[in-house]
Design a protein around this motif. Sequence first.
Motif, PDB file in Angstrom:
ATOM      1  N   UNK A 172       0.824  -1.213   0.000  1.00  0.00           N
ATOM      2  CA  UNK A 172       0.000   0.000   0.000  1.00  0.00           C
ATOM      3  C   UNK A 172       0.858   1.264   0.000  1.00  0.00           C
ATOM      4  N   UNK A 173       1.936   1.255   0.770  1.00  0.00           N
ATOM      5  CA  UNK A 173       2.840   2.416   0.806  1.00  0.00           C
ATOM      6  C   UNK A 173       3.525   2.602  -0.546  1.00  0.00           C
ATOM      7  N   UNK A 174       3.996   1.504  -1.147  1.00  0.00           N
ATOM      8  CA  UNK A 174       4.644   1.592  -2.450  1.00  0.00           C
ATOM      9  C   UNK A 174       3.685   2.042  -3.534  1.00  0.00           C
ATOM     10  N   UNK A 175       2.468   1.538  -3.488  1.00  0.00           N
ATOM     11  CA  UNK A 175       1.463   1.915  -4.488  1.00  0.00           C
ATOM     12  C   UNK A 175       1.187   3.411  -4.433  1.00  0.00           C
ATOM     13  N   UNK A 176       1.044   3.942  -3.235  1.00  0.00           N
ATOM     14  CA  UNK A 176       0.760   5.368  -3.073  1.00  0.00           C
ATOM     15  C   UNK A 176       1.865   6.230  -3.679  1.00  0.00           C
ATOM     16  N   UNK A 177       3.113   5.838  -3.476  1.00  0.00           N
ATOM     17  CA  UNK A 177       4.213   6.646  -4.010  1.00  0.00           C
ATOM     18  C   UNK A 177       4.410   6.423  -5.512  1.00  0.00           C
ATOM     19  N   UNK A 178       4.240   5.190  -5.976  1.00  0.00           N
ATOM     20  CA  UNK A 178       4.483   4.898  -7.396  1.00  0.00           C
ATOM     21  C   UNK A 178       3.436   5.519  -8.315  1.00  0.00           C
ATOM     22  N   UNK A 179       2.187   5.628  -7.847  1.00  0.00           N
ATOM     23  CA  UNK A 179       1.143   6.218  -8.680  1.00  0.00           C
ATOM     24  C   UNK A 179       1.424   7.680  -9.006  1.00  0.00           C
ATOM     25  N   UNK A 180       2.199   8.340  -8.200  1.00  0.00           N
ATOM     26  CA  UNK A 180       2.596   9.720  -8.460  1.00  0.00           C
ATOM     27  C   UNK A 180       3.958   9.776  -9.140  1.00  0.00           C
ATOM     28  N   UNK A 181       4.892   8.993  -8.636  1.00  0.00           N
ATOM     29  CA  UNK A 181       6.277   9.083  -9.080  1.00  0.00           C
ATOM     30  C   UNK A 181       6.479   8.595 -10.515  1.00  0.00           C
ATOM     31  N   UNK A 182       5.843   7.508 -10.896  1.00  0.00           N
ATOM     32  CA  UNK A 182       6.056   6.949 -12.245  1.00  0.00           C
ATOM     33  C   UNK A 182       5.576   7.908 -13.339  1.00  0.00           C
ATOM     34  N   UNK A 183       4.343   8.441 -13.282  1.00  0.00           N
ATOM     35  CA  UNK A 183       3.944   9.380 -14.347  1.00  0.00           C
ATOM     36  C   UNK A 183       4.801  10.651 -14.390  1.00  0.00           C
ATOM     37  N   UNK A 184       5.154  11.184 -13.217  1.00  0.00           N
ATOM     38  CA  UNK A 184       5.983  12.398 -13.206  1.00  0.00           C
ATOM     39  C   UNK A 184       7.370  12.139 -13.791  1.00  0.00           C
ATOM     40  N   UNK A 185       7.955  11.002 -13.433  1.00  0.00           N
ATOM     41  CA  UNK A 185       9.284  10.663 -13.951  1.00  0.00           C
ATOM     42  C   UNK A 185       9.232  10.426 -15.447  1.00  0.00           C
ATOM     43  N   UNK A 186       8.232   9.676 -15.899  1.00  0.00           N
ATOM     44  CA  UNK A 186       8.092   9.418 -17.337  1.00  0.00           C
ATOM     45  C   UNK A 186       7.898  10.718 -18.110  1.00  0.00           C
ATOM     46  N   UNK A 187       7.074  11.598 -17.572  1.00  0.00           N
ATOM     47  CA  UNK A 187       6.846  12.884 -18.238  1.00  0.00           C
ATOM     48  C   UNK A 187       8.126  13.716 -18.280  1.00  0.00           C
ATOM     49  N   UNK A 188       8.876  13.732 -17.204  1.00  0.00           N
ATOM     50  CA  UNK A 188      10.141  14.484 -17.175  1.00  0.00           C
ATOM     51  C   UNK A 188      11.111  13.962 -18.226  1.00  0.00           C
ATOM     52  N   UNK A 189      11.227  12.643 -18.313  1.00  0.00           N
ATOM     53  CA  UNK A 189      12.140  12.064 -19.296  1.00  0.00           C
ATOM     54  C   UNK A 189      11.653  12.317 -20.725  1.00  0.00           C
ATOM     55  N   UNK A 190      10.350  12.252 -20.948  1.00  0.00           N
ATOM     56  CA  UNK A 190       9.817  12.513 -22.292  1.00  0.00           C
ATOM     57  C   UNK A 190      10.029  13.979 -22.689  1.00  0.00           C
TER      58      UNK A 190
END
Length: 185
Positions: A60-78
């Motif tokens: 649950x803790x990992x899910x909460x952080x990954x749902x925000x972190x993955x899209x932001x990181x992907x967008x930054x790299x794109x």
Amino acid sequence: MDRTAQIVVPITRGLGLAGVGLILGFQASYPLVLYPAMFSIKSPVLSARARLHLWSKSFDAGKASMLTLIPLTSASLAISAFLAPPTHAFLNPGFVARHRLGFLVTAAALTFVNLPYTAFFILPRVARLKKVEKMIAKEDGEVHGSAELEVDTDPLLMEWLALHAVRVVLAFGALVATVTEAVSV
């Protein structure tokens, strides 16, 4: 390169690199830290119920952080990929400099693929594990047939870990692509 790209590219590249590092760190902590602690032979082994509860809270803790972190990181790299200027041929660029767009797009894609992979392959196992956890909670602390519970949850936890390893590999690939691109600047 225009002035905006000169400002934005280093920021988005840095955010992408930090984000991929955080994602890999969070994801690698399960197989490197959590599972050895849960299934350790040297210390008192946790009960099946305790292992399931520990996994559930960590998930649950990992899910909460990954749902925000993955899209932001992907967008930054794109954003970095599409704003980064091409390297001029007269500078005799190396392989990475000539393929900067490819490295950054690959890193963004490897990072983002974590979300659909999780949705299609991991969440069905998570639903089964959460269902078992709810059944245990309903019994108000009494675990009837704990041997059966052990047989039911441990294989599911190990199956989840095997599927999770794919996410770790994806994050590691994204980190390698990002670092390789960053050091070739």
